[in-house]
Design an enzyme around this catalytic site. Sequence first.
Site, PDB file in Angstrom:
ATOM      1  N   ASP A   8       0.648 -12.455  23.518  1.00 39.27           N
ATOM      2  CA  ASP A   8      -0.492 -13.117  23.766  1.00 39.27           C
ATOM      3  C   ASP A   8      -0.622 -14.886  23.879  1.00 39.27           C
ATOM      4  OD1 ASP A   8      -0.349 -14.765  21.199  1.00 39.27           O
ATOM      5  OD2 ASP A   8      -2.818 -13.323  20.603  1.00 39.27           O
ATOM      6  N   CYS A  64       2.630 -13.464  17.883  1.00 34.78           N
ATOM      7  CA  CYS A  64       1.625 -14.109  19.030  1.00 34.78           C
ATOM      8  C   CYS A  64       1.473 -15.385  17.646  1.00 34.78           C
ATOM      9  CB  CYS A  64      -0.348 -12.997  18.005  1.00 34.78           C
ATOM     10  SG  CYS A  64       0.267 -12.402  16.699  1.00 34.78           S
ATOM     11  N   THR A  66       0.160 -16.120  14.881  1.00 36.64           N
ATOM     12  CA  THR A  66       0.382 -16.055  13.707  1.00 36.64           C
ATOM     13  C   THR A  66       1.360 -14.600  12.958  1.00 36.64           C
ATOM     14  OG1 THR A  66      -1.066 -14.490  12.880  1.00 36.64           O
ATOM     15  CG2 THR A  66      -1.060 -17.000  12.518  1.00 36.64           C
ATOM     16  N   HIS A  97      16.271  -2.522   5.068  1.00 35.41           N
ATOM     17  CA  HIS A  97      15.754  -1.350   4.517  1.00 35.41           C
ATOM     18  C   HIS A  97      14.185  -0.439   4.444  1.00 35.41           C
ATOM     19  CE1 HIS A  97      17.070  -3.949   0.143  1.00 35.41           C
ATOM     20  NE2 HIS A  97      17.984  -3.397   0.327  1.00 35.41           N
ATOM     21  N   HIS A 132      16.669   4.409   0.981  1.00 36.66           N
ATOM     22  CA  HIS A 132      15.536   3.687   1.548  1.00 36.66           C
ATOM     23  C   HIS A 132      15.212   4.058   2.777  1.00 36.66           C
ATOM     24  CE1 HIS A 132      16.393  -0.196  -0.216  1.00 36.66           C
ATOM     25  NE2 HIS A 132      18.383   0.251   0.479  1.00 36.66           N
TER      26      HIS A 132
END
Length: 141
Positions: A8, A64, A66, A97, A132
Amino acid sequence: MKIAIGCDHGAFALKNKVIEHLEKQGHEVRDFGTYSTESCDYPDIAHDVAQAVEKENGTGILLCGTGIGMSMAANHHKGIRAALCTTELHAKFARRHNDANILCLGARMTGVELAKAIVEAFLTTGFEGGRHKRRIDKIPC
Ligand code: RB5
């Protein structure tokens, strides 16, 4: 490797640095925007990248401010395991994992050099499978 990427407005500058880094290494990058610092809505970009990754069974990078919004939006897609990583170790374990297929980065949280190192760790680490695989199969999607 073929990599779908998107950001963004808050991560436009970092996305360009990451693309430059990836292309220097010979990766084929498909850029889904945004293409300026003009305000936009991160889910629009997350959906486009997630759809490309789903369709091609490929790898994506979403950025973005965060990294949180992008990871939330991408993880609503079937077959997408998007991981927000702030360290190289997060990226390694997201691959080993969790078989993450989209790396999310926060441009307001993570500097350029660290972001490149996280990308590197993500792209060069394989999934360990075994127990996993059983665990990720239990994640509804
Ligand atoms: C945009 O201001 C910001 O909300 C966005 O980049 C992101 O951080 C959302 O999770």
